[in-house]
Design a protein around this motif. Structure first.
Motif, PDB file in Angstrom:
ATOM      1  N   LEU A 124      54.546   3.141 -88.259  1.00  0.00           N
ATOM      2  CA  LEU A 124      54.465   4.536 -87.842  1.00  0.00           C
ATOM      3  C   LEU A 124      53.793   4.729 -86.489  1.00  0.00           C
ATOM      4  N   GLY A 125      53.007   3.744 -86.050  1.00  0.00           N
ATOM      5  CA  GLY A 125      52.262   3.904 -84.817  1.00  0.00           C
ATOM      6  C   GLY A 125      51.133   4.906 -84.928  1.00  0.00           C
ATOM      7  N   GLU A 126      50.650   5.123 -86.151  1.00  0.00           N
ATOM      8  CA  GLU A 126      49.526   6.035 -86.373  1.00  0.00           C
ATOM      9  C   GLU A 126      48.732   5.565 -87.575  1.00  0.00           C
ATOM     10  N   GLY A 127      47.511   6.079 -87.712  1.00  0.00           N
ATOM     11  CA  GLY A 127      46.649   5.702 -88.821  1.00  0.00           C
ATOM     12  C   GLY A 127      45.213   5.531 -88.359  1.00  0.00           C
ATOM     13  N   PRO A 128      44.302   5.210 -89.265  1.00  0.00           N
ATOM     14  CA  PRO A 128      42.887   5.098 -88.901  1.00  0.00           C
ATOM     15  C   PRO A 128      42.596   4.004 -87.889  1.00  0.00           C
ATOM     16  N   CYS A 129      43.301   2.869 -87.984  1.00  0.00           N
ATOM     17  CA  CYS A 129      43.107   1.787 -87.022  1.00  0.00           C
ATOM     18  C   CYS A 129      43.529   2.222 -85.627  1.00  0.00           C
ATOM     19  N   VAL A 130      44.672   2.898 -85.531  1.00  0.00           N
ATOM     20  CA  VAL A 130      45.168   3.393 -84.248  1.00  0.00           C
ATOM     21  C   VAL A 130      44.181   4.397 -83.655  1.00  0.00           C
ATOM     22  N   GLN A 131      43.682   5.310 -84.489  1.00  0.00           N
ATOM     23  CA  GLN A 131      42.712   6.307 -84.020  1.00  0.00           C
ATOM     24  C   GLN A 131      41.417   5.640 -83.570  1.00  0.00           C
ATOM     25  N   ALA A 132      40.953   4.661 -84.319  1.00  0.00           N
ATOM     26  CA  ALA A 132      39.711   3.972 -83.963  1.00  0.00           C
ATOM     27  C   ALA A 132      39.827   3.284 -82.608  1.00  0.00           C
ATOM     28  N   LEU A 133      40.975   2.654 -82.349  1.00  0.00           N
ATOM     29  CA  LEU A 133      41.178   2.000 -81.059  1.00  0.00           C
ATOM     30  C   LEU A 133      41.306   3.019 -79.940  1.00  0.00           C
ATOM     31  N   GLY A 134      42.045   4.106 -80.206  1.00  0.00           N
ATOM     32  CA  GLY A 134      42.233   5.130 -79.185  1.00  0.00           C
ATOM     33  C   GLY A 134      40.935   5.824 -78.805  1.00  0.00           C
ATOM     34  N   GLN A 135      40.095   6.101 -79.806  1.00  0.00           N
ATOM     35  CA  GLN A 135      38.835   6.796 -79.556  1.00  0.00           C
ATOM     36  C   GLN A 135      37.686   5.840 -79.269  1.00  0.00           C
ATOM     37  N   ARG A 136      37.928   4.542 -79.497  1.00  0.00           N
ATOM     38  CA  ARG A 136      36.897   3.514 -79.320  1.00  0.00           C
ATOM     39  C   ARG A 136      35.652   3.844 -80.124  1.00  0.00           C
ATOM     40  N   ALA A 137      35.893   4.205 -81.390  1.00  0.00           N
ATOM     41  CA  ALA A 137      34.807   4.574 -82.294  1.00  0.00           C
ATOM     42  C   ALA A 137      35.290   4.404 -83.733  1.00  0.00           C
ATOM     43  N   ASP A 147      38.815  10.513 -97.734  1.00  0.00           N
ATOM     44  CA  ASP A 147      39.765  11.178 -98.627  1.00  0.00           C
ATOM     45  C   ASP A 147      41.052  11.433 -97.855  1.00  0.00           C
ATOM     46  N   LEU A 148      42.080  10.631 -98.126  1.00  0.00           N
ATOM     47  CA  LEU A 148      43.336  10.770 -97.397  1.00  0.00           C
ATOM     48  C   LEU A 148      44.125  11.999 -97.816  1.00  0.00           C
ATOM     49  N   ASP A 149      43.662  12.728 -98.813  1.00  0.00           N
ATOM     50  CA  ASP A 149      44.269  14.007 -99.167  1.00  0.00           C
ATOM     51  C   ASP A 149      43.652  15.167 -98.396  1.00  0.00           C
ATOM     52  N   ASN A 150      42.625  14.899 -97.594  1.00  0.00           N
ATOM     53  CA  ASN A 150      41.949  15.925 -96.808  1.00  0.00           C
ATOM     54  C   ASN A 150      42.661  16.074 -95.465  1.00  0.00           C
ATOM     55  N   ALA A 151      43.358  17.192 -95.275  1.00  0.00           N
ATOM     56  CA  ALA A 151      44.160  17.391 -94.068  1.00  0.00           C
ATOM     57  C   ALA A 151      43.303  17.421 -92.809  1.00  0.00           C
ATOM     58  N   ASP A 152      42.059  17.884 -92.901  1.00  0.00           N
ATOM     59  CA  ASP A 152      41.188  17.901 -91.724  1.00  0.00           C
ATOM     60  C   ASP A 152      40.868  16.482 -91.262  1.00  0.00           C
ATOM     61  N   THR A 194      42.751  13.761 -91.764  1.00  0.00           N
ATOM     62  CA  THR A 194      43.950  12.998 -91.402  1.00  0.00           C
ATOM     63  C   THR A 194      44.877  13.757 -90.459  1.00  0.00           C
ATOM     64  N   ARG A 195      44.377  14.777 -89.761  1.00  0.00           N
ATOM     65  CA  ARG A 195      45.261  15.621 -88.950  1.00  0.00           C
ATOM     66  C   ARG A 195      45.927  14.852 -87.810  1.00  0.00           C
ATOM     67  N   GLN A 196      45.309  13.740 -87.355  1.00  0.00           N
ATOM     68  CA  GLN A 196      45.933  12.952 -86.292  1.00  0.00           C
ATOM     69  C   GLN A 196      47.015  12.016 -86.820  1.00  0.00           C
ATOM     70  N   TRP A 197      47.074  11.794 -88.123  1.00  0.00           N
ATOM     71  CA  TRP A 197      48.063  10.872 -88.692  1.00  0.00           C
ATOM     72  C   TRP A 197      48.488  11.339 -90.086  1.00  0.00           C
ATOM     73  N   PRO A 198      49.128  12.517 -90.188  1.00  0.00           N
ATOM     74  CA  PRO A 198      49.509  13.070 -91.498  1.00  0.00           C
ATOM     75  C   PRO A 198      50.584  12.265 -92.219  1.00  0.00           C
ATOM     76  N   VAL A 199      51.517  11.677 -91.474  1.00  0.00           N
ATOM     77  CA  VAL A 199      52.589  10.914 -92.130  1.00  0.00           C
ATOM     78  C   VAL A 199      52.020   9.636 -92.728  1.00  0.00           C
ATOM     79  N   TYR A 200      51.146   8.958 -91.962  1.00  0.00           N
ATOM     80  CA  TYR A 200      50.503   7.769 -92.513  1.00  0.00           C
ATOM     81  C   TYR A 200      49.736   8.116 -93.778  1.00  0.00           C
ATOM     82  N   ALA A 201      48.984   9.213 -93.755  1.00  0.00           N
ATOM     83  CA  ALA A 201      48.180   9.602 -94.920  1.00  0.00           C
ATOM     84  C   ALA A 201      49.062   9.848 -96.131  1.00  0.00           C
TER      85      ALA A 201
END
Length: 248
Positions: free
Chosen positions: A72-85, A91-96, A98-105
């Motif tokens: 998918l090119g999205e997910g927590p690993c992708v976000q962590a690398l992009g934000q460097r944090a 809770d992957l059911d929490n839309a707030d 997972t808003r950067q990667w809803p399909v992955y969630a």
């Protein structure tokens, strides 16, 4: 920047010389955690995970959790690398969350992944352009990670980074010359065919393939199989794909 903790150095020393030190380290991390987690370890040359080396998948949720992020090119690993944090998605059911990667969630929860914690190591031991190394924990129930488990995971992530120093040339060669996706050779072949047909770079071809897999709610490898073996031709923009051989 502070150096690795003594615990991380001791862990790395324990695994130097083994045939697959990162896999052993991932298994050791999983065994040392108080909670029940699966462990994924990825070295990426870019934040989108287009070029990456999968160093470890330990536990029943890790392989699917890791491959979904590549597909998918999205997910927590992708976000962590992009934000460097670090990213703590308890809770992957929490839309707030997972808003950067809803399909992955959505797809991860369908595979019983309910929480994910991505810990990047951003020292850059391989090259200046390297996005980083990420250790990701996957769990089948929601809830925060404990402080003790977080420290354990961070120590193992730093140890993995230290282990890369023992064979940097091999990893550098992998990142420079391979599109290392879990789907295997068929994805590589599909990327090449799409690149030729549409006059795109391989990166653009991968993005187009991902976009169509995304809109059709299908797996990247399934769509790649159709491109390679069923002569599926993708339109230039995402939407319902049409089948048939490419024009000569």
């Amino acid at each position: 920047m502070t150096g690795p903790r003594a615990e991380a150095a001791a862990l790395a020393a324990r695994h130097i010389g083994q045939a697959r030190p990162s896999q052993y380290l991932g298994e050791a991390c999983r065994a040392a955690l108080h909670g029940s987690y699966s462990v994924g370890l990825t070295l990426a040359a870019d934040a989108a995970l287009a070029q990456r080396v999968s160093l470890c998948c330990a536990g029943p949720l890790a392989e699917r959790g890791e491959s979904l992020q590549i597909n998918l090119g999205e997910g927590p690993c992708v976000q962590a690398l992009g934000q460097r944090a670090p990213v703590f998605a308890d809770d992957l059911d929490n839309a707030d969350t997972t808003r950067q990667w809803p399909v992955y969630a959505q797809q991860a929860t369908a595979h019983h992944i309910r929480a994910a914690f991505a810990l990047p190591v951003l020292n850059g031991t391989i090259s200046a352009q390297q996005a980083g190394l990420v250790l990701t924990l996957y769990r089948d129930r929601p809830g925060p990670i404990s402080g003790a488990d977080l420290r354990t995971a961070q120590d193992h992530a730093e140890a993995a980074d230290l282990l890369l120093l023992t064979a940097p040339a091999q990893i550098e060669d992998d990142l420079a010359h391979a599109w290392l996706l879990p789907a295997g050779a068929v994805v590589h072949q599909a990327i090449g065919m799409i690149s030729y047909r549409h006059t795109l770079t391989t990166g653009q071809a991968l993005a187009l393939l991902r976009a169509h897999a995304h809109t059709q709610n299908t797996d990247l490898s399934t769509l790649a199989q159709a491109v390679v073996h069923d002569h599926l031709t993708l339109p230039d923009t995402p939407g319902p794909a049409s089948s048939g051989p490419a024009e000569s």
